[in-house]
Design an enzyme around this catalytic site. Sequence first.
Site, PDB file in Angstrom:
ATOM      1  N   GLU A 163      35.285  42.887  43.208  1.00 36.74           N
ATOM      2  CA  GLU A 163      36.832  43.170  43.973  1.00 36.74           C
ATOM      3  C   GLU A 163      37.375  44.122  42.548  1.00 36.74           C
ATOM      4  O   GLU A 163      37.839  43.588  41.524  1.00 36.74           O
ATOM      5  CB  GLU A 163      37.682  42.276  44.276  1.00 36.74           C
ATOM      6  CG  GLU A 163      39.007  42.648  44.515  1.00 36.74           C
ATOM      7  CD  GLU A 163      39.853  41.369  44.784  1.00 36.74           C
ATOM      8  OE1 GLU A 163      41.296  41.507  44.650  1.00 36.74           O
ATOM      9  OE2 GLU A 163      39.194  40.343  44.987  1.00 36.74           O
TER      10      GLU A 163
ATOM     11  N   LYS B 273      41.998  34.962  52.938  1.00 37.57           N
ATOM     12  CA  LYS B 273      42.209  34.824  51.606  1.00 37.57           C
ATOM     13  C   LYS B 273      43.277  33.668  51.247  1.00 37.57           C
ATOM     14  O   LYS B 273      44.471  34.021  51.395  1.00 37.57           O
ATOM     15  CB  LYS B 273      42.371  35.898  50.766  1.00 37.57           C
ATOM     16  CG  LYS B 273      42.762  35.579  49.245  1.00 37.57           C
ATOM     17  CD  LYS B 273      42.943  37.150  48.665  1.00 37.57           C
ATOM     18  CE  LYS B 273      43.442  37.145  47.406  1.00 37.57           C
ATOM     19  NZ  LYS B 273      43.640  38.301  46.692  1.00 37.57           N
TER      20      LYS B 273
END
Length: 216
Positions: free
Chosen positions: A44, A134
């Site tokens: 990421e 998340k």
Amino acid sequence: MTNKQAVQQQLVDSGVTAVLRGIPEEKMVDVAKAVHEGGVTALELTADAKRCSDMIAAVDKELEGTDAVIGAGTVMDAAAARNVIEAGAEFVLAPNLNEDVVDVCNREGVVCVPGVMTPTEAADAMEAGADILKMFPASTVGPGHIGALQGPLGDVPIMPTGGVSTDNVAEYFDAGAVAVGAGSALVDYEAIANDDMEQVRESAAEFVEAVEAARE
């Protein structure tokens, strides 16, 4: 299996997404390569970095043909989502829930992982079409919060991020996490400053080993 389904499965199979935040542009490709060599297949890059789209494209090109999937984090609005997807991001994460971001990802066939904390946010995110939730910041609530969310909502896929380390990662998987996100606990910033990519690789490998042990 669609590409989106394959990417989502890769995030789960990897077990950990490396959060590459605050890394100088000129070092990003080398760092990403070292982290991938350490066994992390989900990377990421944070969208709040300058020239994030350029870095995503560069890392994507460097790791093309490998099992790596490249995504963008800290994607706070629809415009940012469109930019990083155009640059090649295969998944999008955020610290919050912005339904416009989820909409863009769904239209483009990209995995969306919005940030949630409460059952209301989690339910809203799943209804909007999120793929994984998340749980952020995980350190604020701890592993037990996963069950607190899944209790009323069912077996929703949760990726705790923020404060997850080799010391506690097993607790998060035991609690029901499908994967975790990790930044400084996985990415050795001192080694990056010293251009020691072998140590960057080793640090990533240690986290991967902890994840694999937690899942046994």
